[in-house]
Design an enzyme around this catalytic site. Structure first.
Site, PDB file in Angstrom:
ATOM      1  N   GLU A   1       2.557  -6.998   6.506  1.00  0.00           N
ATOM      2  CA  GLU A   1       4.072  -6.830   7.158  1.00  0.00           C
ATOM      3  C   GLU A   1       4.253  -5.117   6.772  1.00  0.00           C
ATOM      4  O   GLU A   1       3.772  -4.773   6.282  1.00  0.00           O
ATOM      5  CB  GLU A   1       5.237  -7.650   6.323  1.00  0.00           C
ATOM      6  CG  GLU A   1       5.061  -9.150   6.285  1.00  0.00           C
ATOM      7  CD  GLU A   1       4.456  -9.804   5.621  1.00  0.00           C
ATOM      8  OE1 GLU A   1       4.177 -10.889   5.572  1.00  0.00           O
ATOM      9  OE2 GLU A   1       3.824  -8.528   4.953  1.00  0.00           O
TER      10      GLU A   1
ATOM     11  N   TYR B   1      -3.240   1.485  11.188  1.00  0.00           N
ATOM     12  CA  TYR B   1      -3.742  -0.335  10.592  1.00  0.00           C
ATOM     13  C   TYR B   1      -4.003  -0.625  12.351  1.00  0.00           C
ATOM     14  O   TYR B   1      -5.117  -1.166  12.426  1.00  0.00           O
ATOM     15  CB  TYR B   1      -2.324  -0.724  10.673  1.00  0.00           C
ATOM     16  CG  TYR B   1      -1.897  -1.230   9.321  1.00  0.00           C
ATOM     17  CD1 TYR B   1      -2.104  -0.572   8.071  1.00  0.00           C
ATOM     18  CD2 TYR B   1      -0.286  -0.646   8.976  1.00  0.00           C
ATOM     19  CE1 TYR B   1      -1.825   0.048   6.756  1.00  0.00           C
ATOM     20  CE2 TYR B   1       0.321  -1.054   7.579  1.00  0.00           C
ATOM     21  CZ  TYR B   1      -0.475  -0.531   6.914  1.00  0.00           C
ATOM     22  OH  TYR B   1      -0.065  -0.322   5.314  1.00  0.00           O
TER      23      TYR B   1
ATOM     24  N   ILE C   1       0.976  -0.806  -0.013  1.00  0.00           N
ATOM     25  CA  ILE C   1      -0.013  -0.268   0.233  1.00  0.00           C
ATOM     26  C   ILE C   1       1.162   1.147  -0.350  1.00  0.00           C
ATOM     27  O   ILE C   1       1.524   1.186   0.466  1.00  0.00           O
ATOM     28  CB  ILE C   1      -0.955  -0.172   1.071  1.00  0.00           C
ATOM     29  CG1 ILE C   1      -2.339   1.653   0.842  1.00  0.00           C
ATOM     30  CG2 ILE C   1      -0.275  -0.048   2.169  1.00  0.00           C
ATOM     31  CD1 ILE C   1      -3.064   0.588   2.342  1.00  0.00           C
ATOM     32  N   ALA C   2       0.218   2.133  -0.911  1.00  0.00           N
ATOM     33  CA  ALA C   2       1.923   2.994  -0.985  1.00  0.00           C
ATOM     34  C   ALA C   2       0.669   3.928  -1.399  1.00  0.00           C
ATOM     35  O   ALA C   2       0.106   4.632  -2.150  1.00  0.00           O
ATOM     36  CB  ALA C   2       2.939   2.514  -2.431  1.00  0.00           C
TER      37      ALA C   2
END
Length: 155
Positions: free
Chosen positions: A110, A122, A76-77
């Protein structure tokens, strides 16, 4: 002054790869290759990718693998120029929805142990810390924090 930007979250298409690669290169010391993304879209039956788009520009993306009842966020970026505007959260929400839609009950990922901002995001979504993967990142041998969340507890 921060200006409001209109962002659309949608499924990634082959035409998005150049934009995704630009985000990859801006975000990661060891970015994925074009071939890796082509393979994810064309050959990996478990892979689903979302992009965040502002106008015609890809400004973020999220990859999810769904294998039977488990899902895994591959990456995810968000382009550094567009961070802290809720785009990462929108992508994560989309990834969780994709995983639910395809029957996943649990989602894992991760994250670098040094990436407290991502870990905090998160945790806002209910992720819990699991174990540590030692020397997980190839660029500097940094450890990865494993995080997980139950996403279909009611089913």
């Amino acid at each position: 002054m921060s200006e409001e930007i209109q962002v659309q979250i949608r499924l990634m298409e082959m035409d998005d790869i150049n934009g995704v690669l630009a985000v990859e290169e801006a975000c990661f010391p060891t970015p994925w290759s074009r071939t890796a993304f082509v393979n994810e879209l064309n050959a990996n039956q478990f892979a689903y990718y979302l992009v965040a788009e502002a106008g015609e520009r890809v400004i973020g993306y999220c990859g999810v693998w769904v294998i039977i009842d488990e899902a895994h966020i591959t990456n995810i970026a968000v382009d550094p120029m567009y961070r802290r505007k809720g785009i990462g959260e929108a992508l994560l929400t989309g990834g969780l929805e994709l995983a639910r839609t395809f029957g996943a009950e649990k989602l894992t990922l991760e994250v670098r142990v040094s990436n407290e901002a991502a870990q905090n995001m998160y945790e806002k979504f209910g992720f819990q810390r699991g174990g540590i993967r030692k020397n997980y990142y190839t660029d500097n041998q940094e450890d990865a924090q494993i995080m997980w969340v139950m996403i279909n507890e009611d089913q």
